[in-house]
Design an enzyme around this catalytic site. Structure first.
Site, PDB file in Angstrom:
ATOM      1  N   HIS A  72     -25.495 -27.599 -11.137  1.00  0.00           N
ATOM      2  CA  HIS A  72     -26.603 -28.554 -11.147  1.00  0.00           C
ATOM      3  C   HIS A  72     -27.928 -27.810 -11.064  1.00  0.00           C
ATOM      4  O   HIS A  72     -28.146 -27.032 -10.135  1.00  0.00           O
ATOM      5  CB  HIS A  72     -26.472 -29.538  -9.968  1.00  0.00           C
ATOM      6  CG  HIS A  72     -25.512 -30.646 -10.228  1.00  0.00           C
ATOM      7  ND1 HIS A  72     -25.448 -31.779  -9.452  1.00  0.00           N
ATOM      8  CD2 HIS A  72     -24.550 -30.795 -11.174  1.00  0.00           C
ATOM      9  CE1 HIS A  72     -24.511 -32.588  -9.934  1.00  0.00           C
ATOM     10  NE2 HIS A  72     -23.940 -32.003 -10.979  1.00  0.00           N
ATOM     11  N   TYR A 200     -30.492 -39.198  -4.620  1.00  0.00           N
ATOM     12  CA  TYR A 200     -30.790 -39.522  -3.216  1.00  0.00           C
ATOM     13  C   TYR A 200     -31.784 -40.687  -3.250  1.00  0.00           C
ATOM     14  O   TYR A 200     -32.838 -40.572  -3.860  1.00  0.00           O
ATOM     15  CB  TYR A 200     -31.450 -38.343  -2.519  1.00  0.00           C
ATOM     16  CG  TYR A 200     -30.541 -37.167  -2.241  1.00  0.00           C
ATOM     17  CD1 TYR A 200     -30.346 -36.166  -3.186  1.00  0.00           C
ATOM     18  CD2 TYR A 200     -29.896 -37.055  -1.012  1.00  0.00           C
ATOM     19  CE1 TYR A 200     -29.517 -35.084  -2.918  1.00  0.00           C
ATOM     20  CE2 TYR A 200     -29.068 -35.959  -0.736  1.00  0.00           C
ATOM     21  CZ  TYR A 200     -28.885 -34.976  -1.699  1.00  0.00           C
ATOM     22  OH  TYR A 200     -28.067 -33.904  -1.435  1.00  0.00           O
ATOM     23  N   PRO A 292     -25.597 -34.789   7.028  1.00  0.00           N
ATOM     24  CA  PRO A 292     -25.170 -34.309   5.696  1.00  0.00           C
ATOM     25  C   PRO A 292     -26.222 -34.451   4.603  1.00  0.00           C
ATOM     26  O   PRO A 292     -26.036 -33.979   3.495  1.00  0.00           O
ATOM     27  CB  PRO A 292     -23.947 -35.188   5.393  1.00  0.00           C
ATOM     28  CG  PRO A 292     -24.142 -36.394   6.233  1.00  0.00           C
ATOM     29  CD  PRO A 292     -24.886 -35.964   7.459  1.00  0.00           C
ATOM     30  N   LYS A 296     -25.808 -29.184   3.978  1.00  0.00           N
ATOM     31  CA  LYS A 296     -25.844 -27.861   4.605  1.00  0.00           C
ATOM     32  C   LYS A 296     -24.623 -27.539   5.459  1.00  0.00           C
ATOM     33  O   LYS A 296     -24.495 -26.422   5.947  1.00  0.00           O
ATOM     34  CB  LYS A 296     -27.109 -27.734   5.475  1.00  0.00           C
ATOM     35  CG  LYS A 296     -28.393 -27.723   4.660  1.00  0.00           C
ATOM     36  CD  LYS A 296     -28.472 -26.498   3.768  1.00  0.00           C
ATOM     37  CE  LYS A 296     -29.593 -26.624   2.740  1.00  0.00           C
ATOM     38  NZ  LYS A 296     -29.276 -25.931   1.498  1.00  0.00           N
ATOM     39  N   TYR A 384     -33.057 -26.336  -0.497  1.00  0.00           N
ATOM     40  CA  TYR A 384     -31.834 -27.011  -0.962  1.00  0.00           C
ATOM     41  C   TYR A 384     -30.848 -26.002  -1.566  1.00  0.00           C
ATOM     42  O   TYR A 384     -29.644 -26.063  -1.291  1.00  0.00           O
ATOM     43  CB  TYR A 384     -32.179 -28.089  -2.003  1.00  0.00           C
ATOM     44  CG  TYR A 384     -31.051 -29.080  -2.247  1.00  0.00           C
ATOM     45  CD1 TYR A 384     -29.993 -28.766  -3.100  1.00  0.00           C
ATOM     46  CD2 TYR A 384     -31.015 -30.302  -1.593  1.00  0.00           C
ATOM     47  CE1 TYR A 384     -28.943 -29.641  -3.309  1.00  0.00           C
ATOM     48  CE2 TYR A 384     -29.980 -31.199  -1.802  1.00  0.00           C
ATOM     49  CZ  TYR A 384     -28.941 -30.864  -2.652  1.00  0.00           C
ATOM     50  OH  TYR A 384     -27.894 -31.738  -2.841  1.00  0.00           O
TER      51      TYR A 384
HETATM   52  C1  PHB Z   1     -21.083 -35.124  -1.225  1.00  0.00           C
HETATM   53  O1  PHB Z   1     -20.883 -34.970  -2.451  1.00  0.00           O
HETATM   54  O2  PHB Z   1     -20.193 -35.501  -0.414  1.00  0.00           O
HETATM   55  C2  PHB Z   1     -22.471 -34.862  -0.691  1.00  0.00           C
HETATM   56  C3  PHB Z   1     -23.428 -34.320  -1.548  1.00  0.00           C
HETATM   57  C4  PHB Z   1     -24.710 -34.080  -1.078  1.00  0.00           C
HETATM   58  C5  PHB Z   1     -25.016 -34.403   0.241  1.00  0.00           C
HETATM   59  C6  PHB Z   1     -24.055 -34.944   1.097  1.00  0.00           C
HETATM   60  C7  PHB Z   1     -22.772 -35.191   0.626  1.00  0.00           C
HETATM   61  O3  PHB Z   1     -26.285 -34.182   0.693  1.00  0.00           O
END
Ligand code: PHB
Ligand code: APR
Length: 389
Positions: A72, A200, A292, A296, A384
């Site tokens: 990505h 997000y 989450p 991280k 990130y």
């Molecule tokens: C996930 O794919 O479970 C995932 C991805 C990004 C995040 C948290 C969980 O910030």
């Protein structure tokens, strides 16, 4: 029995450390409370930073990851039906990869088996002894009875609920914690991802995240009250709520389907200091937890493994203890920056029960600044993709 390093915990931290050390001729034994299948049944996150990818390569377990992962270049940030991209590749010339933690753990188990690595499953009553002497040892129980392993060092990779952190006397430990007033309701579904990158979303109804595992497996989350019970959420209720929180274009193209996993997880920030006591080194979730939002969790475990692995190589290879003596200081310096970023992403993207109108306008101003300002996006991108080790 005797070994050089006893590793408590057969999750990603313990397995990766064991695999790296074994490849350098350093003997380890992994003690795991559960069965392999139980560990592999856990659904966790799926974003790997460049540092974790490099460690997987060094551990010789990157082949399937390279074949099956998604690369990505960036991510999508959305608020109130508007969205914008943050392009890590353009901003900091670095990408992240999407490869589920379950697959990371599976690859590590397979590699340990291939190298005949020593893993003891279903251990009970692990006790770590004499850590302040040069005769440390670990006792535990299996179906065959009481066992003892004498060792040089113990790596506490046994997660937040493990025994290692608790072994450090309370008057030595300092714990820092922030518990968030909401949880994440997560769904895994055998449906195609709604977008080629993650989304997000900060909406007036709360946070939502659209993620994935592969082209046929998607992972979605919505912020929910801590009092919610997963059984109160039907699949249809979940999909309807997710659609209300993500931009219309994504909601209109969302492919829904039955959940193959559905769970609610609380969010907390947590750090314990120091991460070393005598012959014990804490690693991963045993020492720290992040919400989450910034993806991280696994990646902070990876940087701990990196510092401990190189410290142990220096000790056994050159007789120099500088690396292990500075382990806690170096690991914590990076951990706290990841804690800050995870707290920042969580604060930016979630709705808090006690938020005032002023708070909401500040949150919106920060999102608009992030949308408009390249320097702000670069700061987000640097964090990130993962700060350097
Ligand atoms: C996930 O794919 O479970 C995932 C991805 C990004 C995040 C948290 C969980 O910030
Ligand atoms: N004895 C032996 N094993 C134990 C004990 C114990 N007393 N307590 C816990 N364990 C095992 C657990 O069963 C688990 O398999 O230790 C392992 C710890 O694994 P994780 O909790 O996954 O922690 P870690 O390896 O540090 O990985 C961190 O996992 O929780 C996610 O978000 C987190 O992605 C991050 C990653």
């Amino acid at each position: 029995m005797r070994t050089q390093v006893v590793i408590i915990g057969g999750g990603p931290s313990g397995l990766l450390l064991s695999q790296l050390l074994h490849r350098k001729g350093i003997d380890t034994v992994v003690l795991e409370r559960q069965t392999r299948d139980y560990v592999l049944g856990r659904i966790r996150a799926g974003i790997l930073e460049r540092g974790m990818v490099a460690l997987m390569r060094e551990a010789g377990v990157a082949e399937r990851m390279d074949r099956e992962c998604f690369v990505h270049d960036g991510t999508v940030m959305a608020y109130d039906n508007e969205s914008f991209g943050v392009n890590f590749k353009e901003l900091v010339d670095t990408t992240v990869i999407v490869y589920g933690q379950t697959e990371v753990t599976r690859d590590l188990y397979d590699a340990r088996e291939k190298m005949d690595g020593k893993i003891v499953f279903q251990v009970q009553d692990v006790v770590i002894n004499d850590l302040e002497t040069d005769k440390a040892y670990v006792t535990y129980r299996t179906a065959d009875g009481e066992k003892r392993i004498d060792c040089d060092f113990v790596a506490g990779c046994d997660g937040f609920h493990g025994v290692s952190r608790q072994t450090i006397p309370q008057d030595i430990r300092t714990e820092y914690e922030k518990v968030y007033p909401f949880g994440w309701l997560g769904v895994l579904s055998e449906t195609p991802p709604v977008h080629e990158e993650l989304i997000y979303a900060n909406s007036s109804r709360g946070f939502a995240l659209c993620s994935m595992r592969n082209e046929k497996l998607s992972r979605y989350y919505i912020q929910c009250p801590l009092s919610d019970k997963v059984e109160a959420w039907s699949d249809q209720m979940f999909w309807d709520e997710l659609k209300r929180r993500i931009p219309d274009e994504a909601a209109d193209s969302l492919v829904t389907g039955p959940s193959i996993e559905k769970s609610i997880a609380p969010l907390r920030s947590f750090v314990t200091e120091p991460m070393r006591w005598g012959r014990l080194f804490l690693c991963g979730d045993a020492a720290h937890i992040v919400p989450p939002t910034g993806a991280k969790g696994l990646n902070t475990a990876a940087s701990d493994v990196h510092y401990l692995y190189h410290g142990l190589l220096q000790y056994y290879g050159e007789g120099d203890s500088e690396g292990i003596d500075r382990y806690s200081e170096k690991a914590l310096a990076r951990i706290w920056k990841a804690e800050r970023f995870s707290w920042w992403m969580t604060s930016l993207m979630h709705r808090y029960p006690d938020q005032t109108e002023f708070d909401l306008r500040i949150q919106r101003a920060e999102l608009e600044f992030l949308r408009e300002n390249k320097a702000a996006q670069t700061v987000m991108a640097e964090n990130y993709v993962g700060l350097p080790y």
